[in-house]
Design a protein around this motif. Structure first.
Motif, short mmCIF file in Angstrom:
data_model
loop_
_atom_site.label_atom_id
_atom_site.label_comp_id
_atom_site.label_asym_id
_atom_site.label_seq_id
_atom_site.Cartn_x
_atom_site.Cartn_y
_atom_site.Cartn_z
N MET A 142 47.27 44.55 48.01
CA MET A 142 46.43 43.57 48.39
C MET A 142 46.13 43.33 49.94
SD MET A 142 46.11 39.68 47.25
CE MET A 142 47.50 39.22 47.88
N GLN A 143 44.87 43.37 50.33
CA GLN A 143 44.51 43.54 51.82
C GLN A 143 44.19 41.90 51.93
OE1 GLN A 143 41.48 45.99 53.12
NE2 GLN A 143 41.57 45.05 55.30
N THR A 144 44.83 41.38 53.00
CA THR A 144 44.64 39.85 53.44
C THR A 144 43.82 39.96 54.41
OG1 THR A 144 46.76 39.37 52.83
CG2 THR A 144 45.59 37.70 53.61
N THR A 145 42.62 39.42 54.39
CA THR A 145 41.68 39.16 55.65
C THR A 145 41.27 37.65 55.76
OG1 THR A 145 39.73 39.51 54.13
CG2 THR A 145 40.63 41.65 55.59
N ILE A 146 41.20 37.29 56.97
CA ILE A 146 40.94 35.66 57.04
C ILE A 146 39.36 35.86 56.81
CG2 ILE A 146 41.00 35.91 59.58
CD1 ILE A 146 42.09 33.22 59.52
N THR A 147 38.94 34.86 56.38
CA THR A 147 37.30 34.61 56.31
C THR A 147 37.11 33.43 57.18
OG1 THR A 147 37.62 33.09 54.49
CG2 THR A 147 37.40 35.12 53.89
N TYR A 148 35.76 33.45 57.59
CA TYR A 148 35.19 32.34 58.47
C TYR A 148 35.72 31.06 57.88
CZ TYR A 148 32.12 28.97 60.62
OH TYR A 148 31.67 28.06 61.51
N ASP A 149 35.64 30.58 56.41
CA ASP A 149 35.89 29.30 56.08
C ASP A 149 37.43 29.18 56.19
OD1 ASP A 149 33.40 28.86 55.27
OD2 ASP A 149 33.75 29.89 53.01
N GLN A 150 38.21 30.12 55.94
CA GLN A 150 39.67 29.98 56.24
C GLN A 150 40.10 29.45 57.60
OE1 GLN A 150 40.87 33.85 54.50
NE2 GLN A 150 41.83 32.91 52.81
N ALA A 151 39.28 30.33 58.74
CA ALA A 151 39.66 30.09 59.89
C ALA A 151 39.21 28.87 60.20
CB ALA A 151 39.00 31.07 60.89
N LYS A 152 38.19 28.17 59.72
CA LYS A 152 37.36 26.83 60.27
C LYS A 152 38.39 25.75 59.46
CE LYS A 152 33.45 23.96 58.97
NZ LYS A 152 32.26 23.84 58.30
N ARG A 153 38.81 26.13 58.27
CA ARG A 153 39.88 25.28 57.63
C ARG A 153 41.12 24.87 58.74
NH1 ARG A 153 41.40 20.79 55.86
NH2 ARG A 153 43.11 20.89 54.09
N HIS A 154 41.59 26.13 59.10
CA HIS A 154 42.83 25.85 59.83
C HIS A 154 42.54 25.36 61.24
CE1 HIS A 154 46.89 26.70 60.83
NE2 HIS A 154 46.42 27.48 61.93
N VAL A 155 41.41 25.25 62.02
CA VAL A 155 40.98 24.80 63.02
C VAL A 155 40.55 23.35 62.80
CG1 VAL A 155 39.22 24.32 64.82
CG2 VAL A 155 40.06 26.90 64.02
#
Length: 87
Positions: A1-14
């Motif tokens: 399984m490849q883990t890629t960060i999405t825009y929504d995940q990055a936004k949530r973390h910020v």
């Protein structure tokens, strides 16, 4: 399984980082005021109790932001396993 960060995940973390910084700023401002008030009134050192109690909350809030919510990757793996069952 490849883990890629999405825009929504990055936004949530910020947003979580910003939330922690706001929490820390309010903690420092309020507790500075309480300590100054305590010194001004000259009573026993009561201002240490809110500092200690709230400090525990700030510590765990910061810890959850720094560790990137470790339960989140577990949750993502479970979701991926469920998706794989239907493919």
């Amino acid at each position: 399984m490849q883990t890629t960060i999405t825009y929504d995940q990055a936004k949530r973390h910020v947003e979580r980082k910003i939330g922690f910084m706001i929490h820390l700023t309010v903690f420092l401002a309020v507790n500075t005021g309480l300590i100054l008030l305590n010194l001004q009134l000259g009573h026993d050192n009561w201002s240490v109790w809110p500092l200690f109690g709230w400090g525990i909350g700030v510590f765990f809030h910061g810890l959850s932001v720094v560790t990137h919510a470790p339960g989140n990757s577990w949750k993502q793996r479970m979701i991926q396993n469920e998706l794989n069952k239907f493919q």
